[in-house]
Design a protein around this motif. Structure first.
Motif, PDB file in Angstrom:
ATOM      1  N   THR A  55      15.973 -28.900   3.197  1.00  0.00           N
ATOM      2  CA  THR A  55      16.352 -30.643   3.055  1.00  0.00           C
ATOM      3  C   THR A  55      15.142 -30.395   1.921  1.00  0.00           C
ATOM      4  O   THR A  55      13.894 -30.212   1.594  1.00  0.00           O
ATOM      5  CB  THR A  55      15.911 -31.272   3.905  1.00  0.00           C
ATOM      6  OG1 THR A  55      16.077 -30.729   5.363  1.00  0.00           O
ATOM      7  CG2 THR A  55      15.645 -32.676   3.512  1.00  0.00           C
ATOM      8  N   PRO A  56      15.677 -31.258   0.386  1.00  0.00           N
ATOM      9  CA  PRO A  56      15.097 -31.347  -0.160  1.00  0.00           C
ATOM     10  C   PRO A  56      13.687 -32.294   0.047  1.00  0.00           C
ATOM     11  O   PRO A  56      14.407 -32.756   1.248  1.00  0.00           O
ATOM     12  CB  PRO A  56      16.433 -32.449  -0.958  1.00  0.00           C
ATOM     13  CG  PRO A  56      17.142 -31.287  -1.269  1.00  0.00           C
ATOM     14  CD  PRO A  56      17.325 -31.524   0.494  1.00  0.00           C
ATOM     15  N   LEU A  57      12.299 -32.369  -0.729  1.00  0.00           N
ATOM     16  CA  LEU A  57      11.733 -33.165  -0.687  1.00  0.00           C
ATOM     17  C   LEU A  57      10.871 -31.945   0.466  1.00  0.00           C
ATOM     18  O   LEU A  57       9.639 -31.391   0.626  1.00  0.00           O
ATOM     19  CB  LEU A  57      11.381 -34.517  -0.255  1.00  0.00           C
ATOM     20  CG  LEU A  57      11.665 -35.436  -1.625  1.00  0.00           C
ATOM     21  CD1 LEU A  57      12.213 -36.482  -1.459  1.00  0.00           C
ATOM     22  CD2 LEU A  57      11.566 -34.715  -3.168  1.00  0.00           C
ATOM     23  N   LYS A  58      10.996 -32.036   1.923  1.00  0.00           N
ATOM     24  CA  LYS A  58      10.861 -31.837   3.159  1.00  0.00           C
ATOM     25  C   LYS A  58      10.494 -29.898   2.528  1.00  0.00           C
ATOM     26  O   LYS A  58       9.453 -30.036   3.740  1.00  0.00           O
ATOM     27  CB  LYS A  58      12.572 -32.048   4.522  1.00  0.00           C
ATOM     28  CG  LYS A  58      11.963 -33.183   4.759  1.00  0.00           C
ATOM     29  CD  LYS A  58      12.673 -33.257   6.155  1.00  0.00           C
ATOM     30  CE  LYS A  58      13.247 -34.641   6.100  1.00  0.00           C
ATOM     31  NZ  LYS A  58      13.099 -34.938   7.787  1.00  0.00           N
ATOM     32  N   TYR A  61       6.984 -29.794   1.302  1.00  0.00           N
ATOM     33  CA  TYR A  61       6.600 -30.710   2.273  1.00  0.00           C
ATOM     34  C   TYR A  61       5.820 -29.619   3.535  1.00  0.00           C
ATOM     35  O   TYR A  61       4.921 -28.944   3.160  1.00  0.00           O
ATOM     36  CB  TYR A  61       6.959 -32.174   2.545  1.00  0.00           C
ATOM     37  CG  TYR A  61       6.090 -31.978   3.522  1.00  0.00           C
ATOM     38  CD1 TYR A  61       4.507 -32.995   3.026  1.00  0.00           C
ATOM     39  CD2 TYR A  61       5.832 -31.624   4.854  1.00  0.00           C
ATOM     40  CE1 TYR A  61       3.177 -33.115   4.036  1.00  0.00           C
ATOM     41  CE2 TYR A  61       4.838 -32.737   6.329  1.00  0.00           C
ATOM     42  CZ  TYR A  61       3.455 -33.273   5.567  1.00  0.00           C
ATOM     43  OH  TYR A  61       2.497 -33.601   6.075  1.00  0.00           O
TER      44      TYR A  61
ATOM     45  N   VAL B  46      18.340 -38.920  -1.072  1.00  0.00           N
ATOM     46  CA  VAL B  46      17.892 -37.442  -1.999  1.00  0.00           C
ATOM     47  C   VAL B  46      17.833 -36.479  -0.898  1.00  0.00           C
ATOM     48  O   VAL B  46      17.991 -35.092  -1.094  1.00  0.00           O
ATOM     49  CB  VAL B  46      16.400 -37.781  -2.280  1.00  0.00           C
ATOM     50  CG1 VAL B  46      15.040 -36.356  -2.823  1.00  0.00           C
ATOM     51  CG2 VAL B  46      16.445 -38.285  -3.953  1.00  0.00           C
ATOM     52  N   THR B  47      16.888 -36.725   0.339  1.00  0.00           N
ATOM     53  CA  THR B  47      17.568 -35.851   1.211  1.00  0.00           C
ATOM     54  C   THR B  47      18.513 -35.493   1.899  1.00  0.00           C
ATOM     55  O   THR B  47      18.917 -33.856   2.743  1.00  0.00           O
ATOM     56  CB  THR B  47      15.660 -36.286   2.546  1.00  0.00           C
ATOM     57  OG1 THR B  47      16.520 -37.229   3.129  1.00  0.00           O
ATOM     58  CG2 THR B  47      14.898 -36.096   2.092  1.00  0.00           C
ATOM     59  N   GLY B  48      18.749 -36.516   2.155  1.00  0.00           N
ATOM     60  CA  GLY B  48      20.002 -36.093   3.198  1.00  0.00           C
ATOM     61  C   GLY B  48      20.269 -36.584   4.783  1.00  0.00           C
ATOM     62  O   GLY B  48      20.909 -36.527   5.085  1.00  0.00           O
ATOM     63  N   VAL B 164       9.434 -41.582  -4.294  1.00  0.00           N
ATOM     64  CA  VAL B 164      10.884 -40.414  -3.376  1.00  0.00           C
ATOM     65  C   VAL B 164      10.037 -39.670  -4.863  1.00  0.00           C
ATOM     66  O   VAL B 164      10.126 -38.426  -3.878  1.00  0.00           O
ATOM     67  CB  VAL B 164      11.939 -41.863  -2.765  1.00  0.00           C
ATOM     68  CG1 VAL B 164      13.199 -40.210  -2.944  1.00  0.00           C
ATOM     69  CG2 VAL B 164      11.879 -42.027  -1.564  1.00  0.00           C
ATOM     70  N   GLY B 167       7.621 -37.565  -4.026  1.00  0.00           N
ATOM     71  CA  GLY B 167       7.649 -36.352  -2.601  1.00  0.00           C
ATOM     72  C   GLY B 167       7.485 -37.741  -1.183  1.00  0.00           C
ATOM     73  O   GLY B 167       7.520 -36.580   0.145  1.00  0.00           O
ATOM     74  N   VAL B 168       7.447 -38.460  -1.435  1.00  0.00           N
ATOM     75  CA  VAL B 168       7.301 -39.995   0.041  1.00  0.00           C
ATOM     76  C   VAL B 168       9.282 -39.342   0.628  1.00  0.00           C
ATOM     77  O   VAL B 168       9.678 -39.602  -0.162  1.00  0.00           O
ATOM     78  CB  VAL B 168       7.129 -41.003  -0.058  1.00  0.00           C
ATOM     79  CG1 VAL B 168       7.465 -41.790   0.714  1.00  0.00           C
ATOM     80  CG2 VAL B 168       5.669 -40.795  -0.712  1.00  0.00           C
ATOM     81  N   PHE B 169       9.342 -38.660   1.807  1.00  0.00           N
ATOM     82  CA  PHE B 169      10.292 -38.861   2.329  1.00  0.00           C
ATOM     83  C   PHE B 169      10.527 -39.320   3.934  1.00  0.00           C
ATOM     84  O   PHE B 169      11.121 -39.751   4.601  1.00  0.00           O
ATOM     85  CB  PHE B 169      10.900 -37.363   2.405  1.00  0.00           C
ATOM     86  CG  PHE B 169       9.564 -36.334   3.163  1.00  0.00           C
ATOM     87  CD1 PHE B 169      10.032 -36.076   4.456  1.00  0.00           C
ATOM     88  CD2 PHE B 169       9.121 -35.850   2.488  1.00  0.00           C
ATOM     89  CE1 PHE B 169       9.092 -35.743   4.922  1.00  0.00           C
ATOM     90  CE2 PHE B 169       8.542 -34.507   2.837  1.00  0.00           C
ATOM     91  CZ  PHE B 169       8.389 -34.266   4.234  1.00  0.00           C
ATOM     92  N   PHE B 173       3.792 -41.883   6.289  1.00  0.00           N
ATOM     93  CA  PHE B 173       4.088 -40.664   4.994  1.00  0.00           C
ATOM     94  C   PHE B 173       2.603 -41.544   3.710  1.00  0.00           C
ATOM     95  O   PHE B 173       2.381 -42.378   3.491  1.00  0.00           O
ATOM     96  CB  PHE B 173       4.888 -40.974   3.876  1.00  0.00           C
ATOM     97  CG  PHE B 173       4.631 -39.467   2.729  1.00  0.00           C
ATOM     98  CD1 PHE B 173       5.944 -38.442   3.641  1.00  0.00           C
ATOM     99  CD2 PHE B 173       3.794 -38.987   2.283  1.00  0.00           C
ATOM    100  CE1 PHE B 173       5.410 -37.530   2.750  1.00  0.00           C
ATOM    101  CE2 PHE B 173       4.126 -37.666   1.525  1.00  0.00           C
ATOM    102  CZ  PHE B 173       4.974 -36.872   1.670  1.00  0.00           C
ATOM    103  N   PRO B 180      -0.416 -35.206   0.816  1.00  0.00           N
ATOM    104  CA  PRO B 180       0.132 -35.497   1.667  1.00  0.00           C
ATOM    105  C   PRO B 180       0.509 -35.467   2.579  1.00  0.00           C
ATOM    106  O   PRO B 180      -0.106 -33.809   3.694  1.00  0.00           O
ATOM    107  CB  PRO B 180       1.594 -34.775   0.993  1.00  0.00           C
ATOM    108  CG  PRO B 180       1.583 -34.131   0.491  1.00  0.00           C
ATOM    109  CD  PRO B 180       0.181 -33.604   0.130  1.00  0.00           C
TER     110      PRO B 180
END
Lengths: 199, 199
Positions: A55-58, A61, B46-48, B164, B167-169, B173, B180
């Motif tokens: 998962t992008p971003l996650k 992190y 972005v994350t899906g 986002v 990196g905020v998802f 947050f 983060p």
């Protein structure tokens, strides 16, 4: 007292951290722990979710967060380069050992966790997993045959599917007295819950 | 001292609980808090990922967990029947108020949270949101016009997209000193981190 069910995927970083402290927690509240590895993919089929590392971003992190937790707790923690591996061989081995020699199952699970998260153990490889057998007084050949047994495979699949049907969707995921707690970061709340008898 | 950035979606149950305690946390570590509502949907693109309430198993667990947290903390908590609403009107209103009358923005955000999670406030309705204006010494008409302003809309979108990209998802947050922290359940760790200057 009914046990704390500890559901996890051997490739889950947060489950690794949970495994480091579930024994102490359980001792404080005088409960046994029922270790229950399963394949997170079984849950993803129902939730539609993907693993953190997919998962992008996650993904980024989670790696930062795992490293931060490891530093805070003084734990060795090194992700395999191809993390996450599909730890099906390790999961099947756990249940075979649990059936053959119940007292060795939890030490084996701990060995798999430390192997995967500190020594690049290939948890997807039946041979690599079976090679651990002598450490537990077991036969490599017997373990290798055991995890290839169709009946064992079916049982492992059924355990995971049954858990997901009961609402288990993550790793680590705990159930105690029918109350679910998702995540390493819910362990303190779970301990309070047990102590209070719920609220 | 640089602020604690507090990113959240007004429809997030865990953000509601975070909002109840971020002030006390920040006071203990002597940091200001920069409240930053955004639309979680911006991150999902972005994350899906999908929202908890749109995810099988997680939906039911989240509702149980929110109710359990609310009981533990003695908080009133009632989800609107059509939760989650898309709180775009409330989010735009926050930034309009922040620009027009900065000191009223955080009280407004708290009012939106309590309205949504205890009184069925329609955070998606510009009219319902604008009707709160007099409580903050503002004009309903001016707020209604403000949140319809194309420049404000563009700015709100840009704030979310920029977060986002950084990196905020999720919701809540937090970012403090570039570090983060995701989730209500990371607030204690964040407090330790600030106190220690990292580790």
């Amino acid at each position: 007292m009914s046990p704390i069910e500890f559901w996890f995927d051997f490739s889950s970083g947060y489950a690794f951290f949970a495994a480091q402290k579930i024994d102490d927690l359980a001792a404080r509240v005088n409960r046994p722990v029922l270790w229950r590895p399963y394949m997170l993919g079984t849950a993803y089929k129902v939730t539609g979710a993907r693993g953190l590392s997919a998962t992008p971003l996650k993904r980024d992190y989670a790696r930062l967060d795992w490293a931060r937790i490891a530093r805070a707790q003084g734990l060795d923690f090194r992700l395999p380069a191809d993390h996450p591996r599909v730890a099906l061989a390790a999961t099947r081995a756990f249940y075979w050992i649990e059936h053959e020699s119940p007292k060795r199952a939890i030490p084996f699970a701990k060995r798999v966790f430390s192997g995967y998260f500190t020594e690049d153990l290939d948890t997807a490889s039946p041979e690599a997993i079976a090679a651990l057998a002598p450490e537990f007084g077991l036969s490599t050949e017997a373990l290798l045959a055991g995890i290839a047994d169709p009946a064992l495979k079916a049982r492992v699949r059924q355990i995971g599917e049954s858990a997901v049907a009961d609402g288990v969707f993550g790793s680590p995921f705990f159930i105690v007295d029918d109350e679910p707690f998702f995540g390493w970061d819910r362990m303190a709340m779970m301990e309070d819950w047990i102590r209070c008898g719920g609220w």
